[in-house]
Design an enzyme around this catalytic site. Sequence first.
Site, short mmCIF file in Angstrom:
data_model
loop_
_atom_site.label_atom_id
_atom_site.label_comp_id
_atom_site.label_asym_id
_atom_site.label_seq_id
_atom_site.Cartn_x
_atom_site.Cartn_y
_atom_site.Cartn_z
CE LYS A 50 10.46 -9.79 -11.53
NZ LYS A 50 11.13 -10.72 -12.19
C1 LIG Z 1 5.19 -11.92 -14.37
C2 LIG Z 1 6.22 -12.86 -13.65
N1 LIG Z 1 5.97 -13.83 -13.03
C3 LIG Z 1 6.31 -14.48 -12.17
C4 LIG Z 1 7.89 -14.52 -12.30
C5 LIG Z 1 8.63 -15.29 -11.45
O1 LIG Z 1 9.52 -14.85 -10.53
P1 LIG Z 1 10.57 -15.74 -9.75
O2 LIG Z 1 11.83 -15.45 -10.83
O3 LIG Z 1 10.98 -15.04 -8.58
O4 LIG Z 1 10.39 -16.97 -9.68
C6 LIG Z 1 8.44 -13.52 -12.94
C7 LIG Z 1 9.93 -13.41 -13.03
O5 LIG Z 1 10.48 -12.74 -13.74
C8 LIG Z 1 7.69 -12.51 -13.72
O6 LIG Z 1 8.01 -11.70 -14.42
#
Ligand SMILES: Cc1ncc(COP(=O)(O)O)c(C=O)c1O
Length: 385
Positions: free
Chosen positions: A186
């Site tokens: 990210k």
């Molecule tokens: C659109 C979206 N929402 C939620 C998430 C979840 O993030 P995390 O990996 O921090 O739980 C991601 C992770 O890639 C994502 O791309």
Amino acid sequence: MRKDFLPFSKPSVSETAIADVCDSIRSGWLAMGPKTVDFEKKFAGYVGAKFAISVNSATAGLHLAVMAVTEPGDEVITTPMTFASTVNAIIYSNAVPILADIDPVTFNIDPKKIEEKITAKTKAIIPVHFAGRPCDMDAIEKIAAKYNLAIIEDSAHALGASYHGRKIGAGKGARHIAVFSFHPTKNITTGEGGMITTDDEKAADQMSVQRQNGMDKGAWNRFGAKGKSHYDIFRPGLKYQMMDIQAAIGRDQLKYLEQFNSRRTAIVERYNDAFADIKGLTVPAPIETNCVHSWHIYTPLIESDELGFTRDEFMEKMKAYNIGTAYHYQALHLFSAYARITGLKKGDMPVSELIGEKIVSLPLFPAMSDQDVADVIEAVKNVCK
Ligand SMILES: Cc1ncc(COP(=O)(O)O)c(C=O)c1O
């Protein structure tokens, strides 16, 4: 051809952050504590929200957010062009995920399709700012106001993006929440981690308590010099806190965010220029007026009719040039679990399905050198020749 493999993403963590992580470990206070509180404060200040609640992933943040604005059995509308977390958060809140198809140009949820899916049970909308491109929030907020719905902006891709002069995540009143991810791919990272932002005090209180098993006081307030070790449990919660070890990285990363995003944008501009005349490779659409894109990922489309090979073959060909690519995303309802849960089948979300067949993510991260960018461009041109 380049000798070493270029991954599609790689974080940049400074020596200052590494030293601050070591400081937390040596101090004996590794879990949530003063550095987490400091990171939350700085993050809230950056996006312009009253409350920032750190969590151990965006998945956890989305789960807390959905629980804060729904009751079991409520329907929540979201996009099929997202990671599984968005829908998992709905399912694990005992709510019902309802998918609405995307716009073919922006790949974001189409507000017209949202309205078609509204029923008496609809309680919330989760727009996902795909790749870091802000959704049409004016239209979505209008629908939410008309039907009295909560909004949870899945902003996992959108840190640093802005919509009509306001940062994504800026506070917007009751039942409006945003959730960010700090996974290593990210725009900033804490290893794993996430942040919820809102101006809704009631929801913020509930989410803060629920992230720490429902305890009204975190360990920092109980075991510190001035703390009291007794606590109450308001409501059963989960174990979703961020640690100081993570916040040490996050608060340093935040200092570099604008610089990181400028580098991402500069790389995207080079890609767009270089690929403009490749027939069969469609570059992302121009950014909407008065919006800032955070360019979490760069996702052109592979038009197999024109190129004579599929997206998957393109990815293999790029690998032969030592260049990594990634796939974001297969339309969600085509995964067997969500086909079963939503009852949707191939043909029901035609735009997401088509984009999901063509889309590919090329390398994009701030530490890419100009030579890395040139290598990607050369490989794409050779592959598409
Ligand atoms: C659109 C979206 N929402 C939620 C998430 C979840 O993030 P995390 O990996 O921090 O739980 C991601 C992770 O890639 C994502 O791309």
